[in-house]
Motif scaffolding. Structure first.
Motif, PDB file in Angstrom:
ATOM      1  N   GLY A 264       0.796  -1.220   0.000  1.00  0.00           N
ATOM      2  CA  GLY A 264       0.000   0.000   0.000  1.00  0.00           C
ATOM      3  C   GLY A 264       0.823   1.263   0.000  1.00  0.00           C
ATOM      4  O   GLY A 264       0.298   2.370   0.087  1.00  0.00           O
ATOM      5  N   VAL A 265       2.121   1.097  -0.052  1.00  0.00           N
ATOM      6  CA  VAL A 265       2.984   2.295  -0.074  1.00  0.00           C
ATOM      7  C   VAL A 265       3.222   2.676  -1.533  1.00  0.00           C
ATOM      8  O   VAL A 265       3.582   1.828  -2.352  1.00  0.00           O
ATOM      9  N   ALA A 266       3.011   3.937  -1.812  1.00  0.00           N
ATOM     10  CA  ALA A 266       3.185   4.393  -3.187  1.00  0.00           C
ATOM     11  C   ALA A 266       4.651   4.311  -3.585  1.00  0.00           C
ATOM     12  O   ALA A 266       5.532   4.468  -2.724  1.00  0.00           O
ATOM     13  N   PRO A 267       4.916   4.036  -4.876  1.00  0.00           N
ATOM     14  CA  PRO A 267       6.318   3.969  -5.314  1.00  0.00           C
ATOM     15  C   PRO A 267       7.072   5.252  -4.947  1.00  0.00           C
ATOM     16  O   PRO A 267       6.520   6.335  -5.047  1.00  0.00           O
ATOM     17  N   GLY A 268       8.283   5.097  -4.495  1.00  0.00           N
ATOM     18  CA  GLY A 268       9.088   6.275  -4.133  1.00  0.00           C
ATOM     19  C   GLY A 268       8.997   6.603  -2.650  1.00  0.00           C
ATOM     20  O   GLY A 268       9.893   7.229  -2.088  1.00  0.00           O
ATOM     21  N   GLU A 269       7.889   6.175  -2.025  1.00  0.00           N
ATOM     22  CA  GLU A 269       7.787   6.432  -0.581  1.00  0.00           C
ATOM     23  C   GLU A 269       8.602   5.373   0.172  1.00  0.00           C
ATOM     24  O   GLU A 269       8.781   4.269  -0.312  1.00  0.00           O
ATOM     25  N   SER A 270       9.021   5.733   1.362  1.00  0.00           N
ATOM     26  CA  SER A 270       9.825   4.749   2.093  1.00  0.00           C
ATOM     27  C   SER A 270       8.917   3.667   2.666  1.00  0.00           C
ATOM     28  O   SER A 270       7.713   3.820   2.733  1.00  0.00           O
ATOM     29  N   GLY A 271       9.481   2.624   3.088  1.00  0.00           N
ATOM     30  CA  GLY A 271       8.704   1.494   3.592  1.00  0.00           C
ATOM     31  C   GLY A 271       9.376   0.210   3.169  1.00  0.00           C
ATOM     32  O   GLY A 271       9.321  -0.797   3.859  1.00  0.00           O
ATOM     33  N   HIS A 272      10.033   0.268   2.036  1.00  0.00           N
ATOM     34  CA  HIS A 272      10.814  -0.865   1.562  1.00  0.00           C
ATOM     35  C   HIS A 272      12.242  -0.388   1.369  1.00  0.00           C
ATOM     36  O   HIS A 272      12.576   0.742   1.661  1.00  0.00           O
ATOM     37  N   GLY A 273      13.008  -1.283   0.817  1.00  0.00           N
ATOM     38  CA  GLY A 273      14.323  -0.872   0.323  1.00  0.00           C
ATOM     39  C   GLY A 273      15.303  -0.391   1.354  1.00  0.00           C
ATOM     40  O   GLY A 273      15.387   0.802   1.658  1.00  0.00           O
ATOM     41  N   GLY A 274      16.018  -1.338   1.912  1.00  0.00           N
ATOM     42  CA  GLY A 274      17.106  -0.976   2.816  1.00  0.00           C
ATOM     43  C   GLY A 274      16.625  -0.690   4.218  1.00  0.00           C
ATOM     44  O   GLY A 274      15.432  -0.750   4.521  1.00  0.00           O
ATOM     45  N   LEU A 275      17.602  -0.356   5.040  1.00  0.00           N
ATOM     46  CA  LEU A 275      17.321  -0.106   6.445  1.00  0.00           C
ATOM     47  C   LEU A 275      16.747   1.307   6.590  1.00  0.00           C
ATOM     48  O   LEU A 275      17.371   2.264   6.137  1.00  0.00           O
ATOM     49  N   PRO A 276      15.577   1.435   7.195  1.00  0.00           N
ATOM     50  CA  PRO A 276      15.052   2.799   7.341  1.00  0.00           C
ATOM     51  C   PRO A 276      15.896   3.600   8.320  1.00  0.00           C
ATOM     52  O   PRO A 276      16.508   3.036   9.222  1.00  0.00           O
ATOM     53  N   ASP A 277      15.918   4.888   8.127  1.00  0.00           N
ATOM     54  CA  ASP A 277      16.656   5.740   9.075  1.00  0.00           C
ATOM     55  C   ASP A 277      15.912   5.754  10.395  1.00  0.00           C
ATOM     56  O   ASP A 277      14.702   5.507  10.448  1.00  0.00           O
TER      57      ASP A 277
END
Ligand SMILES: Nc1nc2c(ncn2[C@@H]2O[C@H](COP(=O)(O)OP(=O)(O)OP(=O)(O)O)[C@@H](O)[C@H]2O)c(=O)[nH]1
Ligand SMILES: [Mg+2]
Length: 486
Positions: A264-277
């Protein structure tokens, strides 16, 4: 014979008697001579002589003239005496003077020898001091030279280490690893190949075709629920007449899969991809607890992640929390070395909580930004793995309130649908915040990632498509779907 003996005795006796008579005569003669030589004693009848009367002084007489020659001699003798006495006095005076002088000389000699001894002593002391100073100077020079050599050696080693580090960094960067598409090749060759074959064949989208699609999806390791959901979405679209023919099914599936993976996270928004800050205002370090059953790829993922974060300019420390498996610590050590990051290890069998506590404490003390905590996937004891992991989580919370900020579940893609049940179990026990799908390159069962996201709604942080640092890819749903459906 007896007659001869008797005659001999008579003769002997006669000689002896004659000798005795002669001796007696001789003694008598000698005695008489001695008496005649003695002073005649006055006959006892004569009167004793009177004692001598006091002598009267002689009548004065005119002095007789002494011979001048004698006087002269006497005078000469006196003069000689006087001169001898004078000489004696002078000699005595000289002697006394000499004695004083001798004593002084002796004293002076003693003083000279004392002074000499003192001088020698002082000279010896000077020589010793010189020797000591020389030795000290030599020692200082040697120490200085050694320190300089050490500093030079340290500088050389530091330069060598820096060069090695740089080379390692470059190598890690240069190690291209696999592309995501290459990593997904087996999965594409599995259920995606069947979907491709399915949509490639021009046929009507009737019930029989949908049954065939259902069978393909059920074999795709996405799990029954997700397979059903995907099929339902295709049916929906059919109903809405969005799907005119089979060739459109693939695009529909692709959209639906991307939607599921995006959570449900729009592309470009964080939520995936690597360790979040870390959220703003959260005090560092960021503590990441890596969990999963044994052999899924936890330690390897930590190593790759450490290298990635380092390359991105973050400071990292590793906590070797798997103290149950022999050699687990060494394995992490190798990764720490490759990534060029510090590590905190305990002895095999020691308390993993203590090790991780130390790692977090050290990170706090040294201002290290990220702590990656390895954990065991199986325990030798009868203790329950989940209970042990819960305990570790509490320990980390104690070490750094608010942590662990991330509980990363590593799932082995090759286990297929079982991974979904596994993930659920970990999630229920620990509250997993993200997962890593490792070993995607080695399996056709990559579809499981769709099932996990769909069922647990846990974001995917990374996928592993090989054993090199570059093989750990931050997860991007769009990119993933592209690679899967291409
Ligand atoms: N091909 C491939 N192999 C991987 C990947 N990730 C890990 N491995 C391999 O999987 C094996 C197990 O990895 P580990 O990192 O030791 O797994 P672990 O979860 O730490 O295992 P335990 O400590 O025993 O619980 C190793 O041989 C790794 O090289 C991957 O993405 N691709
Ligand atoms: Mg391990």
């Amino acid at each position: 014979m007896p007659a001869f003996a008797l005659a001999l005795d008579t003769q002997t006796i006669a000689i002896a008697v004659a000798l005795l008579i002669a001796a007696a005569l001789l003694v008598a003669l000698l005695a008489r001579a001695g008496v005649g030589r003695r002073a005649p004693r006055p006959p006892s009848e004569l009167p004793l002589p009177k004692p001598a009367e006091r002598p009267q002084p002689p009548p004065p007489v005119a002095p007789a003239a002494l011979p001048p020659e004698r006087l002269a001699r006497e005078q000469r003798a006196g003069e000689q005496l006087q001169s001898a006495q004078d000489a004696l006095a002078a000699a005595e005076a000289r002697l006394s003077r000499d004695a004083a002088a001798r004593a002084e000389v002796d004293r002076r000699r003693r003083e000279v020898s004392d002074a000499q001894r003192k001088l020698e002593y002082e000279r010896r002391k000077i020589a010793e001091a010189e020797e000591k100073a020389r030795r000290e100077a030599e020692t200082a020079a040697r120490a200085k030279a050694e320190a300089e050599a050490r500093a030079a050696e340290e500088a050389r080693l530091a330069a060598e280490r820096a060069a090695q580090e740089e080379a390692r960094r470059k190598l890690a960067e240069a190690e291209a690893g696999r592309t995501l598409a290459e990593g997904l090749a087996k999965t594409r060759g599995g259920f995606m190949a069947r979907i491709n074959a399915f949509v490639g064949a021009a046929k009507e989208l009737d019930d029989a075709t949908l049954a065939e699609l259902e069978e393909i999806l059920f074999s795709a390791d996405v799990g029954v629920r997700t397979a059903t959901r995907l099929l339902d979405s295709v049916r929906e679209r059919l109903k809405r007449r969005e799907l005119s023919d089979v060739s459109r099914v693939k695009a529909a599936l692709r959209e639906e899969v991307e939607r599921i993976l995006s959570l449900g996270v729009a592309p470009g928004e964080s939520g995936h991809g690597g360790l979040p800050d870390l959220p703003p205002g959260t005090p560092p370090p960021q503590v990441v607890m890596v969990v999963g059953v044994n052999g899924t790829g936890k330690t390897t993922t930590i190593g790759k992640l450490a290298a990635r974060l380092e390359q991105a300019g973050k400071s990292v420390i590793l906590g070797a929390g798997d103290t149950f498996r022999a050699a687990a610590g060494e394995q992490l050590d190798v990764w720490a070395d490759r990534a060029g990051v510090p590590i905190v290890r305990g002895k095999d069998g020691s308390d993993p909580g203590a090790v991780l506590f130390d790692a977090v404490t050290r990170a706090k003390a040294e201002g290290i930004q990220v702590v990656l905590c390895d954990t065991a996937g199986r325990l030798h004891t009868k203790a329950n793995l989940m209970e042990e992991l819960k305990r570790l989580k509490r320990t980390l919370e104690k070490a750094h309130p608010g942590s662990p900020h991330e509980i990363l579940l590593v799932v082995d893609a090759t286990t297929g649908q079982n991974a979904i049940a596994q993930a659920r179990q970990f999630h229920e026990a620990l509250g997993v915040t993200g997962f890593v799908l490792a070993k995607l390159d080695g399996t056709a069962k990559g579809g499981v990632i769709i099932g996990i996201c769909d069922e647990l709604k846990i974001p995917v942080r990374y996928v592993g498509v090989g054993e090199k640092v570059a093989d750990l890819k931050p997860f991007d749903p769009h990119e993933f779907v592209e690679a899967l459906f291409s």
